[in-house]
Scaffold this active site. Structure first.
Site, PDB file in Angstrom:
ATOM      1  N   SER A   1       3.707  -2.203  10.240  1.00 42.17           N
ATOM      2  CA  SER A   1       5.163  -2.299  10.432  1.00 42.17           C
ATOM      3  C   SER A   1       5.737  -3.663  10.049  1.00 42.17           C
ATOM      4  O   SER A   1       6.635  -4.172  10.713  1.00 42.17           O
ATOM      5  CB  SER A   1       5.560  -1.904  11.859  1.00 42.17           C
ATOM      6  OG  SER A   1       5.194  -0.548  12.103  1.00 42.17           O
TER       7      SER A   1
ATOM      8  N   ASN B   1       0.881  -1.173   0.000  1.00 38.97           N
ATOM      9  CA  ASN B   1       0.000   0.000   0.000  1.00 38.97           C
ATOM     10  C   ASN B   1       0.920   1.224   0.000  1.00 38.97           C
ATOM     11  O   ASN B   1       1.515   1.544   1.027  1.00 38.97           O
ATOM     12  CB  ASN B   1      -0.893  -0.024   1.250  1.00 38.97           C
ATOM     13  CG  ASN B   1      -1.687   1.261   1.414  1.00 38.97           C
ATOM     14  OD1 ASN B   1      -1.737   2.096   0.497  1.00 38.97           O
ATOM     15  ND2 ASN B   1      -2.303   1.436   2.573  1.00 38.97           N
ATOM     16  N   TRP B   2       1.010   1.852  -1.136  1.00 41.58           N
ATOM     17  CA  TRP B   2       1.959   2.963  -1.277  1.00 41.58           C
ATOM     18  C   TRP B   2       1.441   4.269  -0.670  1.00 41.58           C
ATOM     19  O   TRP B   2       2.165   5.263  -0.628  1.00 41.58           O
ATOM     20  CB  TRP B   2       2.314   3.173  -2.753  1.00 41.58           C
ATOM     21  CG  TRP B   2       3.327   2.185  -3.263  1.00 41.58           C
ATOM     22  CD1 TRP B   2       3.965   1.225  -2.534  1.00 41.58           C
ATOM     23  CD2 TRP B   2       3.837   2.084  -4.608  1.00 41.58           C
ATOM     24  NE1 TRP B   2       4.833   0.529  -3.347  1.00 41.58           N
ATOM     25  CE2 TRP B   2       4.779   1.036  -4.622  1.00 41.58           C
ATOM     26  CE3 TRP B   2       3.583   2.777  -5.799  1.00 41.58           C
ATOM     27  CZ2 TRP B   2       5.474   0.669  -5.774  1.00 41.58           C
ATOM     28  CZ3 TRP B   2       4.267   2.410  -6.948  1.00 41.58           C
ATOM     29  CH2 TRP B   2       5.201   1.369  -6.931  1.00 41.58           C
ATOM     30  N   LYS B   3       0.177   4.286  -0.273  1.00 39.64           N
ATOM     31  CA  LYS B   3      -0.417   5.495   0.321  1.00 39.64           C
ATOM     32  C   LYS B   3      -0.138   6.699  -0.589  1.00 39.64           C
ATOM     33  O   LYS B   3      -0.133   6.545  -1.803  1.00 39.64           O
ATOM     34  CB  LYS B   3       0.101   5.676   1.757  1.00 39.64           C
ATOM     35  CG  LYS B   3      -0.076   4.392   2.579  1.00 39.64           C
ATOM     36  CD  LYS B   3       0.125   4.558   4.054  1.00 39.64           C
ATOM     37  CE  LYS B   3      -0.081   3.210   4.739  1.00 39.64           C
ATOM     38  NZ  LYS B   3      -0.011   3.267   6.191  1.00 39.64           N
TER      39      LYS B   3
ATOM     40  N   GLU C   1      -5.112  -4.953  10.520  1.00 44.74           N
ATOM     41  CA  GLU C   1      -4.066  -3.963  10.753  1.00 44.74           C
ATOM     42  C   GLU C   1      -4.335  -3.238  12.074  1.00 44.74           C
ATOM     43  O   GLU C   1      -5.159  -2.312  12.116  1.00 44.74           O
ATOM     44  CB  GLU C   1      -4.050  -2.929   9.624  1.00 44.74           C
ATOM     45  CG  GLU C   1      -3.784  -3.524   8.262  1.00 44.74           C
ATOM     46  CD  GLU C   1      -3.281  -2.445   7.291  1.00 44.74           C
ATOM     47  OE1 GLU C   1      -2.141  -2.567   6.839  1.00 44.74           O
ATOM     48  OE2 GLU C   1      -4.023  -1.492   7.011  1.00 44.74           O
TER      49      GLU C   1
ATOM     50  N   GLY D   1       2.803   2.248  10.704  1.00 39.98           N
ATOM     51  CA  GLY D   1       3.764   3.336  10.537  1.00 39.98           C
ATOM     52  C   GLY D   1       4.500   3.711  11.813  1.00 39.98           C
ATOM     53  O   GLY D   1       5.130   4.754  11.885  1.00 39.98           O
TER      54      GLY D   1
ATOM     55  N   GLU E   1      -6.678   4.612   7.980  1.00 44.30           N
ATOM     56  CA  GLU E   1      -6.511   6.046   7.682  1.00 44.30           C
ATOM     57  C   GLU E   1      -7.789   6.614   7.052  1.00 44.30           C
ATOM     58  O   GLU E   1      -8.129   7.778   7.247  1.00 44.30           O
ATOM     59  CB  GLU E   1      -5.283   6.235   6.771  1.00 44.30           C
ATOM     60  CG  GLU E   1      -4.000   6.043   7.566  1.00 44.30           C
ATOM     61  CD  GLU E   1      -2.827   5.466   6.796  1.00 44.30           C
ATOM     62  OE1 GLU E   1      -2.811   5.551   5.559  1.00 44.30           O
ATOM     63  OE2 GLU E   1      -1.920   4.908   7.455  1.00 44.30           O
TER      64      GLU E   1
ATOM     65  N   GLY F   1       5.348   1.280   4.461  1.00 46.55           N
ATOM     66  CA  GLY F   1       6.713   1.775   4.286  1.00 46.55           C
ATOM     67  C   GLY F   1       7.666   0.816   3.587  1.00 46.55           C
ATOM     68  O   GLY F   1       8.392   1.208   2.663  1.00 46.55           O
TER      69      GLY F   1
ATOM     70  N   HIS G   1      -9.431   1.138   5.070  1.00 49.01           N
ATOM     71  CA  HIS G   1      -8.128   1.292   5.732  1.00 49.01           C
ATOM     72  C   HIS G   1      -8.301   2.211   6.943  1.00 49.01           C
ATOM     73  O   HIS G   1      -9.096   3.153   6.900  1.00 49.01           O
ATOM     74  CB  HIS G   1      -7.107   1.873   4.749  1.00 49.01           C
ATOM     75  CG  HIS G   1      -5.718   1.840   5.298  1.00 49.01           C
ATOM     76  ND1 HIS G   1      -5.265   2.777   6.196  1.00 49.01           N
ATOM     77  CD2 HIS G   1      -4.694   0.961   5.111  1.00 49.01           C
ATOM     78  CE1 HIS G   1      -4.015   2.469   6.533  1.00 49.01           C
ATOM     79  NE2 HIS G   1      -3.646   1.383   5.888  1.00 49.01           N
TER      80      HIS G   1
HETATM   81  P1  13P Z   1       3.337   0.351   7.548  1.00 52.28           P
HETATM   82  O1  13P Z   1       3.793  -0.951   6.929  1.00 52.28           O
HETATM   83  O2  13P Z   1       4.096   1.530   7.023  1.00 52.28           O
HETATM   84  O3  13P Z   1       3.241   0.261   9.024  1.00 52.28           O
HETATM   85  O4  13P Z   1       1.819   0.579   7.008  1.00 52.28           O
HETATM   86  C1  13P Z   1       0.911  -0.441   7.154  1.00 52.28           C
HETATM   87  C2  13P Z   1      -0.312  -0.094   6.383  1.00 52.28           C
HETATM   88  O5  13P Z   1      -1.039   0.816   6.746  1.00 52.28           O
HETATM   89  C3  13P Z   1      -0.595  -0.852   5.164  1.00 52.28           C
HETATM   90  O6  13P Z   1      -1.885  -0.627   4.716  1.00 52.28           O
END
Ligand code: 13P
Length: 247
Positions: A210, A10-12, A165, A171, A95, A232, A93
């Site tokens: 993470s 997931n590149w956000k 998640e 993150g 977020e 990440g 998600h």
């Molecule tokens: P990280 O791997 O950066 O913690 O992000 C997880 C995430 O939100 C994947 O959707």
């Protein structure tokens, strides 16, 4: 039990065009069985479809609208995503839930809309630290699971994917321990079996929060962790290669 293992990046809201080119040119994916996927920003889907096709990487969206079409400025419809050829979309998600106010009800509409359009929904669920500390993890996670899947009918196990998640692990560099994650995944598996019978045994349940090359193997060793949803560590080819080679 034969749930397939996936590694999904997931590149956000990251990656420039140059970084995308460098990512795809640095990929070297052994044992690729169409199970390594990337969700870029929508603007980059077309470019990633071209580059991903050569690398055998399937492309998806990070979100979709629950509406069919119309006056919804800034949104992307499932029909347009489908025309672009996307394979999957993340839905719900954390977020989206926290920063954009998405509710279980909206998320359920998105799951149904994507599924009806032939786009595979990856339903994301997870508890906050406060909820975990209050002992409410399973209530929250399983509540989100049941609400997100309400009225979803499937013809086989590969029509939906769940991503657990924990919000406190996203993150932050704080991964859930394999045992903590495994316990929640086992509970998710039980609900999937109640909802979908034999298919429920084989629906893939990804872990996110993470995930890194140095912890992915321990996480994947848990029986009901069938892959990762990675932020990440999915941005650079080198670490994505390493994550995929653990599958
Ligand atoms: P990280 O791997 O950066 O913690 O992000 C997880 C995430 O939100 C994947 O959707």
């Amino acid at each position: 039990m034969t749930a397939k293992t996936y590694m999904v990046g997931n590149w956000k809201m990251n990656q420039t065009q140059a970084e995308i080119e460098s990512f795809f040119s640095g990929l070297s994916l052994s044992n690729n069985q169409n199970n390594f996927w990337i969700a870029p920003q929508c603007l980059h889907i077309s470019k990633c479809m071209d580059l991903g096709a050569k690398a055998g990487v399937l492309i998806g969206a990070q979100n979709c609208s629950e509406h069919e079409y119309g006056a919804f400025t800034g949104e992307n419809s499932v029909d347009s995503l489908s025309e672009m050829g996307v394979h999957f979309t993340l839905v719900g998600h954390s977020e989206r839930r926290t920063l954009f106010g998405e509710t279980d009800e909206t998320i359920n509409k998105k799951v149904l809309k994507a599924s009806q359009t032939g786009i595979l929904p990856i339903l994301c669920i997870g508890e906050t630290l406060k909820e975990r500390e209050a002992g409410k993890t399973l209530d929250i996670v399983l509540g989100q699971l049941k609400a997100g899947l309400k009225d979803l009918k499937i013809q086989n196990e590969s029509e939906v994917i769940i991503a657990y998640e924990p919000v406190w692990a996203i993150g932050t560099g704080k991964t859930a321990s394999p045992e903590q994650a495994g316990e929640v995944h086992n509970a998710i598996r039980e609900v999937l079996s109640e909802l979908y019978g034999d298919f429920g045994q084989d629906i893939s349940i990804l872990y996110g929060g993470s995930v890194k090359p140095n912890n992915v193997e321990d996480l994947l060793a848990q029986p009901n962790i069938n892959g990762g949803l990675v932020g990440g560590a999915s941005l650079k080819a080198e670490s994505f290669n390493a994550l995929c080679s653990a599958c």
